[in-house]
Motif scaffolding. Structure first.
Motif, mmCIF file in Angstrom:
data_model
loop_
_atom_site.group_PDB
_atom_site.id
_atom_site.type_symbol
_atom_site.label_atom_id
_atom_site.label_comp_id
_atom_site.label_asym_id
_atom_site.label_seq_id
_atom_site.Cartn_x
_atom_site.Cartn_y
_atom_site.Cartn_z
ATOM 1 N N ILE A 113 0.844 -1.200 0.000
ATOM 2 C CA ILE A 113 0.000 0.000 0.000
ATOM 3 C C ILE A 113 0.873 1.241 0.000
ATOM 4 O O ILE A 113 1.757 1.382 0.843
ATOM 5 C CB ILE A 113 -0.904 0.025 1.257
ATOM 6 C CG1 ILE A 113 -1.722 -1.252 1.343
ATOM 7 C CG2 ILE A 113 -1.811 1.245 1.249
ATOM 8 C CD1 ILE A 113 -2.556 -1.357 2.593
ATOM 9 N N ILE A 149 0.475 5.321 0.199
ATOM 10 C CA ILE A 149 -0.466 6.416 0.416
ATOM 11 C C ILE A 149 0.288 7.695 0.121
ATOM 12 O O ILE A 149 1.311 7.972 0.749
ATOM 13 C CB ILE A 149 -0.973 6.405 1.866
ATOM 14 C CG1 ILE A 149 -1.670 5.085 2.123
ATOM 15 C CG2 ILE A 149 -1.935 7.560 2.117
ATOM 16 C CD1 ILE A 149 -1.982 4.839 3.571
ATOM 17 N N LEU A 196 -2.370 12.165 1.027
ATOM 18 C CA LEU A 196 -3.823 11.947 1.057
ATOM 19 C C LEU A 196 -4.535 12.989 1.936
ATOM 20 O O LEU A 196 -4.136 13.218 3.066
ATOM 21 C CB LEU A 196 -4.085 10.545 1.622
ATOM 22 C CG LEU A 196 -5.530 10.078 1.671
ATOM 23 C CD1 LEU A 196 -6.027 9.801 0.273
ATOM 24 C CD2 LEU A 196 -5.635 8.818 2.512
ATOM 25 N N SER A 223 1.012 10.645 4.152
ATOM 26 C CA SER A 223 1.743 9.760 3.231
ATOM 27 C C SER A 223 2.308 8.610 4.035
ATOM 28 O O SER A 223 2.757 8.792 5.175
ATOM 29 C CB SER A 223 2.893 10.494 2.554
ATOM 30 O OG SER A 223 2.369 11.565 1.791
ATOM 31 N N PHE A 228 -9.765 3.861 2.423
ATOM 32 C CA PHE A 228 -9.473 2.713 1.551
ATOM 33 C C PHE A 228 -10.737 2.279 0.803
ATOM 34 O O PHE A 228 -10.664 1.709 -0.269
ATOM 35 C CB PHE A 228 -8.964 1.521 2.379
ATOM 36 C CG PHE A 228 -7.551 1.682 2.833
ATOM 37 C CD1 PHE A 228 -6.509 1.275 2.020
ATOM 38 C CD2 PHE A 228 -7.253 2.241 4.058
ATOM 39 C CE1 PHE A 228 -5.192 1.426 2.425
ATOM 40 C CE2 PHE A 228 -5.951 2.401 4.476
ATOM 41 C CZ PHE A 228 -4.913 1.993 3.663
ATOM 42 N N THR A 281 -12.249 11.822 -0.943
ATOM 43 C CA THR A 281 -10.800 12.053 -1.094
ATOM 44 C C THR A 281 -10.633 13.172 -2.111
ATOM 45 O O THR A 281 -10.916 12.981 -3.281
ATOM 46 C CB THR A 281 -10.117 10.776 -1.626
ATOM 47 O OG1 THR A 281 -10.468 9.703 -0.790
ATOM 48 C CG2 THR A 281 -8.611 10.936 -1.663
ATOM 49 N N ILE A 310 -4.407 6.722 -3.058
ATOM 50 C CA ILE A 310 -3.950 5.484 -2.426
ATOM 51 C C ILE A 310 -3.698 4.491 -3.549
ATOM 52 O O ILE A 310 -4.585 4.255 -4.380
ATOM 53 C CB ILE A 310 -5.026 4.918 -1.492
ATOM 54 C CG1 ILE A 310 -5.355 5.923 -0.377
ATOM 55 C CG2 ILE A 310 -4.581 3.593 -0.890
ATOM 56 C CD1 ILE A 310 -6.439 5.452 0.568
#
Length: 1547
Positions: free
Chosen positions: A1316, A1318, A1321, A1337, A1363, A1369, A1374
């Motif tokens: 994952i 990020i 975000l 992040s 998620f 967002t 992501i």
């Protein structure tokens, strides 16, 4: 023609006084004028001048206090007097028609008498209401004079041999009688109350209701005229136009109608039956007998009124027959009347042969009939409402004594009890409404058939047979209808249950991408529901068709047979139209037959249900709650011999105390099966802290309930000791056999906090103080101990905020803390806390333990029993009880147990170590509880946003701006045509024109049939006059064709309406459901669940079942009125002039009525909601209420709610009667005008007799349909509100489900690695709100276990929701396994991850369905998941294993087990990313080991920081920003890291 009092013929016998003055008829008449003139002259000045100075109204504010004896009798006698005087006037005018000059003396005295009679009653009314009895003297003199003069006249008539054959003789005799009676009434008042000739008149006090300004329902207190015309409602209904009606406006109920009064009445009736028989009679007859005894009298009154109304109803057809007969006799010669005493006399036959007289008689008969009919309705409905209040109170009293085991074992659900209250009591009420019909219908049918036979001979019987044959068909249809309705109800209940689950679990469904599975399941049930709705619609339309077609068919067969039976058949207009009206009257009872029979059957079923409910198990004896006086008597104060079975199972002795004791060898069970608790033998020390510990499901909670007397006791006893000297244990043991007498001592109140918190639908502060007075200092201490202050600060109105039903706006932990706060706040000696820490995090638990239990309760020396899983608190306990599998494993102090059961102690010790034995005194007070406060803040914010919209409307009403107010009020007075248009538009292009055209055609045909009949019968008469032959055949053919067409069209119209309704219902529900499930999560957080559910329940039901029938009735009654008025205007155009003022009156009446009616209907609905929710709340919190001993307070609240609901219902009924009486009177005026106009028209301009009959028949119909039209208009307006509300919800914007990639482009096993990234975000909940994550992040490698921690509101939850794209967002992205999740379709994205939420959600269905609704996993996969979650042994033992049923909300599993099921559900998904959102809130410590078997990423948002010490990565968040991001050991070694401080605080 000159005018003189005695006439001026030449022979002037009128002035002949040779035989003495008294033998002159004219002088006798002149003599009777004296009293009337006296009254008019003497009372006018008093009425107009003297009234201002009266000041004896001081002690009463309602001007309706009627207290003179014989009050109603006087009104009735006056009404009869007025009627007789009208007859006398008419008789005079008719007699005078035979002479050349006008004889005023024939009718002028009667006119004066009429005026005097009216003056007398007005005068009397004013004297009575202003309480000035001295002025009755004037009336007394008047009655004496009138009586004397009339008696002289009567004596002279007798002397001259004028007998019963002359009408005037009879009238004079009647008047003598009436004046005599009125004189007697007057003397009775004066002597009875000692108003004259006595020094001290009797003092009379006005009734309590009238002294109370709050009572505004005056129907029982006003005079007869106002009662029968609902005159007192005028001001009420007109003010509704100016300001909305609310509970303040309608005030309180009069005492006689309050629920308590009626309950006492009903109870008396029940007890009266119990006395003669030893055992109380069970079964439905028992209830019926009590109802008959309590409510028989008002019902008989109602039935009597109904009989009178029905008999008067037959006057209409007979008068029509007479009028048309009179007109069609071309020779108007009548033999000259007898001349005696120098004046003319006529007989009653001659009088009644006059068409004008008949018209006036018809008018009076109509007025009377309508008045009686409305009085009958009102009386029946009022009885029904009183009865409903009484039964609801009785049900509530029964609930207060119900056995809890009935509830928990599902023998009786909350739903069933609410149905008893909502549905069955209403069925009984409806039965009482319709009861008079049961008795009146046979009479109506018999009289109708006899009259038809008299008019038409044998052929009438054939017509009646047609009607009678179709009656069973009607009945068959009615049963089919109720079956269809029943199955529809079952399906809609099932659909609602599914919808409810879908909405309650919507967050989970969205996160797991299951919303379509559940949606299709709702759609499937809706499909079944629509199928049964189709049959419902079919039967309804056939039934409507039958009602319209039967009269046509009957008339057709009758006339066909009548013409064929004899050649010289008398088919004159008089016969034809009278029989037409009679057929219309005959059809009404048959219409009603089906609904009455159906209602009777339903009432029988409801009473059966009620009798079963009333005979279900109870706890304790039924006693009226008395003020409990603590008795200082010894232990054998009151011996009671109890029947064997009762002691055996149901009646643990519960009595009054200061302290308390428990069981020797007690065996207790919930059902009749194996005991839940066996061999229990414990003592609980007084004033100390006892802890009960043990595994999930070993009977800890049951032990508390057994002590409270909620369980069925198989053997043993519970004793509450009343005093404890020294250190005596507080339990005495009374080992006894079932047969022995146990000494019962009343237990006092116990502050009990149940495991599943129970909250009232009230404000936070009311929930905590729980009806106790608010002591500021104590309240603050309790709030502090439960650390509720921060939560209260979030709430918009602080602790005054209303908590929704079942505490909907709060999270588990908050509910639990409020429930514990309630127990702490009470001042009872004993406190039972059932697992109060289960939903709290460690800081809150410690704080509560220290501040609340150890400090607050200890200081007050209260006996505390605490059930808990938190073993680290054991060292604080004074006494410990360890349980295992429903028995006591061991008891004693911690030291004792360490010595006696070392293994158990070691086991505890390891568990305590894991939770850290060291109990840190400095708890981090700021540490908030989980997500709760944030969720709460979010929910509150959104509710505020929502509220503002709703309040804007209301505020505009309250604003000072006058134009604004009048505008709003104008808006209330207009009909929502917009919604009506939308509703009809949904019907589609085919059905809508069909609907409109078929209705218009049908009504045109109906008129055509009757016009043809008029033409035909008039031709018959002309043929008779010319004495030429007449052939009926051609007329008959046209008539038959028209009738058959009419019948066909009836079918078409009824079908069209019902199918339109079905089509619209289908469309609306489908679009509503699909719109709602696609709505963003934000919508559900901002809209109260109840209001969404209401759209699916009440509003959908309205659209499904009510709107089509209302629409049909509305169209039918409107078109009937229009066609009738058209026909009358065609027959006598002069009628149009009179129509204008009547139409204006009608318009204003309906305008005012609609506004008031809508307000009252809404008020009735809105007062019913708190009543029903009070019932369901009480049932849910039964154990708590009984533990607290709060039965009486809840009963009081119930009475208030019931009375509020009943007063709204009564006002609604009175408003309906108000409208109907006025509309009926307007109808009667239409009949009078039409009759007089057409008679005049036919006598002077030769209108055919057939048309006169036609006009009158239609005029009679108008009065029936006018009020139907207005009532349906008002109903339609209320029902269209449902369409409007659903339309508003349909405007919700859905989530964006489409992605840039299609589902097929996403790799099959994605995400495989679970890497994952990020990047920068930023997330917010709504475009209007501030961001909750700012530029976050992170990079998470495959297979890492990540722990996220932070205070509440730090953004942990938003991080996980990002998620799933549940939040907006607006920056950054992501990337998981090289795919940006923003590009994926939502369904695909959400179906690839697993999440475990904080609140465990289970759905009703099988365990298999709960773990895997998509039905993708094999059995072995499911068992494996259950094994990981340590649930395998539990599920194995259940009947059916994986197919065992889960009840609604998972009620049949404990909170911990539900959480484990949610864990298992996440494992079934085998996704490489698992997110846990504080998922271990209520799992036993031993179960926490599960976590180590989860080898995937595990985002643990937690305050229980120790659980993430073994994570690979730790992220510490604060206010939406990442503070620290590293391995746990690295962070721990850094002294000043936030994580390290968390861990230290957690030790």
């Amino acid at each position: 023609m000159s005018l003189s009092f005695c006439g001026n013929e030449n022979n002037s016998s009128a002035y002949n006084v040779d035989q003495g003055v008294l033998n002159n008829g004219c002088f006798l008449d002149a003599l009777t004028v004296v009293p009337h003139v006296f009254l008019l002259f003497i009372t006018f000045p008093i009425l107009f001048i003297g009234w201002g100075s009266q000041s004896s109204k001081v002690h009463i504010h309602h001007s309706t206090w009627l207290h003179f004896p014989g009050h109603n009798l006087r009104w009735i006698l006056t009404f009869i007097l007025l009627f007789v005087l009208v007859c006398e006037i008419a008789e005079g005018i008719v007699s005078d028609g035979f002479t050349q000059s006008l004889h005023l003396h024939l009718y002028m005295p009667s006119c004066l008498a009429f005026m005097a009679a009216i003056t007398s009653i007005v005068y009397y009314h004013n004297i009575e209401t202003s309480n000035f009895p001295k002025l009755l003297m004037a009336l007394l003199i008047y009655w004496i004079l009138a009586f004397i003069t009339k008696t002289i006249k009567f004596a002279k008539y007798t002397e001259h041999g004028i007998g019963m054959r002359q009408l005037r003789y009879c009238l004079t005799g009647l008047l003598v009688l009436l004046y005599g009676l009125l004189l007697a009434v007057e003397i009775n008042v004066i002597l009875g109350r000692r108003y004259m000739c006595f020094a001290h008149p009797t003092e009379v006090k006005p009734p309590e209701d009238l002294q109370d300004l709050g009572v505004r329902f005056l129907q029982p207190f006003v005079n007869l005229l106002s009662k029968s015309t609902y005159w007192w409602m005028n001001t009420f209904i007109t003010t509704a136009h100016r300001r909305p009606i609310d509970l303040k406006v309608i005030g309180k109920l009069p005492i006689a109608m309050r629920a308590l009064t009626n309950y006492m009445k009903l109870r008396k009736a029940f007890e009266a039956q119990k006395r003669p028989v030893g055992l109380q009679p069970q079964g439905p007859q028992w209830i019926w007998r009590a109802l008959r005894q309590a409510y028989g009298k008002p019902l008989i009154l109602s039935i009597t009124f109904r009989f009178l109304a029905d008999l008067l109803g037959f006057v209409g057809p007979l008068c029509i027959s007479g009028i048309v007969h009179h007109i069609s006799k071309k020779n108007h010669t009548i033999q000259a009347p007898a001349q005696l005493l120098g004046i003319y006399f006529i007989s009653s036959q001659e009088f009644l042969a006059n068409a004008y007289v008949l018209a006036v008689l018809l008018f009076f008969a109509l007025l009377l009939q309508r008045t009686f009919l409305q009085a009958s309705y009102y009386s029946a409905i009022q009885t029904g409402i009183n009865l409903r209040g009484a039964i609801q109170t009785k049900i509530f009293n029964k609930i207060m004594r119900l056995c809890t085991s009935n509830m928990s074992m599902g023998e009786m659900t909350v739903g069933q009890i609410c149905n008893l209250v909502a549905i069955d009591t209403s069925q009984l009420m409806w039965f009482f409404f319709l009861c008079p019909n049961l008795w009146a219908m046979p009479v109506q049918i018999i009289v109708g058939v006899i009259l038809l036979y008299y008019l038409l001979g044998i052929s009438a019987l054939i017509g009646a047979t047609v009607i009678a044959l179709l009656a069973p068909v009607q009945y068959f249809l009615a049963t089919k209808l109720s079956q269809a309705q029943k199955s529809t109800l079952e399906y809609s209940n099932e659909r609602l249950k599914k919808t409810n689950e879908l909405l309650r679990g919507i967050k989970l469904l969205k996160l797991y991408a299951w919303e379509y599975i559940f949606c299709s399941s709702v759609e499937e049930t809706r499909g079944k529901e629509l199928t049964s709705l189709q049959s419902f619609a079919l039967y309804t339309s056939v039934s409507i068709f039958m009602n319209a077609a039967i009269p046509i068919a009957a008339v057709l067969t009758t006339f066909v047979v009548h013409v064929h039976l004899s050649d010289d058949a008398d088919l004159s207009p008089a016969v034809a139209f009278a029989s037409l009206s009679l057929f219309h009257i005959l059809v009404t009872p048959l219409f009603l037959l089906s609904s009455v029979v159906r209602s009777t059957v339903k009432a029988l079923v409801s009473v059966q249900k009620l009798s079963e409910f009333f005979s279900s198990d109870e706890i304790g004896e039924e006693q009226e709650p008395k003020a409990t006086i603590p008795s200082s008597s010894t232990n054998h104060s009151n011996y009671q011999a109890l029947p064997l079975k009762v002691v055996n199972r149901k009646h643990p002795a519960r009595e009054d105390w200061n302290s308390y004791g428990l069981h020797s060898d007690g065996y207790f069970s919930w059902t009749d099966g194996a005991p839940t608790l066996s061999n229990v033998d414990i003592k609980i020390p007084f004033g100390q802290l006892t802890m009960i510990v043990g595994q999930v499901g070993c009977g800890k909670s049951s032990l508390l309930l057994a002590a409270l007397g909620e369980m069925q006791r198989i053997s043993g006893s519970v004793t509450w000791n009343s005093s404890c000297e020294g250190g005596d244990p507080l339990y005495s043991m009374t080992k006894y056999t079932i047969f022995s007498l146990s000494s019962n001592r009343k237990r006092g109140a116990v502050a009990y906090a149940s495991q599943k918190p129970w909250l009232l639908n009230a404000s936070v502060v009311e929930n905590i103080t729980f009806e106790m007075p608010l002591i500021k200092q104590r309240y603050k201490t309790v709030i502090e101990a439960c650390s509720l202050q921060p939560d209260i600060d979030i709430l918009p109105q602080g602790d005054q905020t209303e908590i929704g039903e079942r505490g909907i706006i709060l999270s588990g932990g908050q509910k639990q803390r409020i429930s514990v706060a309630r127990a702490l706040y009470q001042t009872t000696n004993v406190v039972f806390l059932d697992d109060p820490f289960s939903a709290l995090d460690i800081h809150l638990s410690d704080h509560l333990m220290q501040e609340g239990i150890l400090k607050l309760l200890r200081e007050e020396k209260r006996t505390v029993v605490l059930v808990t899983h938190k073993l680290q608190y054991l060292p604080h306990a004074d006494w410990i009880i360890a349980m295992k599998d429903g028995t006591i494993q061991t008891e004693g102090t911690l030291k004792d147990i360490q010595n006696s059961e070392p293994e158990l102690f070691e086991q505890w010790k390891t568990l305590m170590n894991r939770q850290d034995q060291e109990f840190e005194k400095e708890t981090v007070a700021e540490s908030m509880t989980m997500l709760e406060r944030k969720n709460l803040r979010r929910a509150m914010y959104s509710r505020e946003a929502l509220k503002t919209e709703e309040e804007e409307e209301e505020e505009s009403v309250e604003s000072d701006d006058e134009d604004n107010l009048s505008q709003v009020m104008r808006h209330r007075a207009t009909i929502p045509w917009g919604s009506c248009g939308k509703y009809l538009a949904l019907a589609g292009l085919l059905l809508l024109p069909l609907l409109v055209l078929s209705q218009l055609l049908k009504h045109s045909l109906m008129v055509a049939i009757d016009v043809w009949l008029a033409h035909w019968t008039s031709d018959v008469i002309h043929a008779k006059i010319r004495n030429c032959g007449f052939s009926h055949s051609s007329y008959l053919l046209v008539f038959s064709v028209l009738c058959c067409l009419g019948i066909v069209l009836c079918l078409v119209t009824s079908m069209a309406v019902e199918w339109t309704g079905l089509r619209v219902a289908k469309e609306l529900h489908h679009s509503l459901l699909n719109n709602i499930i696609l709505a963003p999560m934000r919508f559900f957080e901002t809209t109260p669940l109840g209001s969404i559910l209401n759209r699916f329940s009440a509003d959908t039901n309205t659209i499904d079942q009510h709107i089509p029938t209302t629409l049909e009735c509305l169209i039918r009654s409107t078109l009937l009125c229009v066609s009738a008025l058209g026909v009358i205007s065609y027959v006598t155009p002069v009628f149009l002039i009179a129509l204008a003022p009547l139409a204006i009156a009608c318009y204003f009446i309906q305008k005012y009525f609609r506004v008031a009616s809508r307000d009252l209907q809404q008020l009735e609905d809105s007062t019913q909601l708190p009543l029903l929710s009070h019932f369901s709340e009480t049932v849910e919190g039964l154990t708590t209420i009984r533990a607290f001993r709060y039965e009486a307070r809840f009963r009081q609240r119930l009475l208030e709610f019931t009375d509020a609901n009943n007063v709204a219902s009564l006002f609604l009924t009175a408003a309906n009667r108000w409208l109907e009486v006025r509309m009926e009177y307007i109808g009667a005026c239409i009949v009078l005008i039409a009759a007089v106009a057409s008679i005049t028209n036919s006598l002077y301009s030769h209108l055919s007799a057939g048309l006169v009959g036609l006009g009158l028949t239609y005029a009679l119909m108008v009065s029936n349909y006018l009020n139907w039209m207005v009532r349906n208009l008002a109903d339609m307006e209320v029902q269209l509100g449902a369409v409007k509300r659903i339309k508003t919800l349909l405007k919700t914007e859905p989530e964006n489900y489409e992605g840039l990639l299609s589902a097929s482009q996403v790799p099959e096993g994605w995400p495989q690695q679970g890497e994952i990234q990020i990047q920068n975000l930023s997330v917010r909940y709504d475009s209007t709100l501030k961001p909750v994550l700012k530029h976050v992040s992170a990079h998470i490698k495959p297979g890492e276990k990540v722990g996220i921690c932070g205070r509440t509101g730090s953004g942990k939850s938003s991080f996980s929701l990002a998620f799933f794209r549940m939040v907006d967002t607006f920056e950054g992205r992501i990337i998981i396994d090289d795919i940006d999740i923003a590009k994926l379709p939502l369904q695909t994205l959400r179906s690839r991850f697993s999440i475990i939420l904080q609140d465990p959600i289970l759905f009703s269905g099988t365990i298999r369905f709960n773990l895997d609704p998509e039905m993708k996993a094999t059995d072995s996969m499911l068992w494996e998941a259950l094994e990981i979650a340590q649930l395998k042994p539990v599920v194995k033992t259940l009947p059916g294993g994986l197919d065992a049923m889960v009840t609604e909300g998972g009620e049949n599993f404990s909170q911990g087990q539900r959480q484990l099921f949610c864990l298992a559900r996440a494992f079934v998904r085998k996704s490489s990313i698992l997110i846990m959102d504080e998922a271990t809130a209520s799992i036993d410590m031993a179960t926490v080991c599960i976590r180590s078997t989860v080898c995937m990423i595990c985002n643990t948002h937690t305050h229980r920081v120790h659980t993430i010490l073994n994570a690979d990565l730790v992220i510490v968040m604060k206010r939406g920003v990442i503070l620290e991001y590293d391995k746990p050991d690295v962070l721990l070694s850094t002294e000043d890291s936030v994580f390290a401080s968390f861990v230290r605080a957690d030790k």
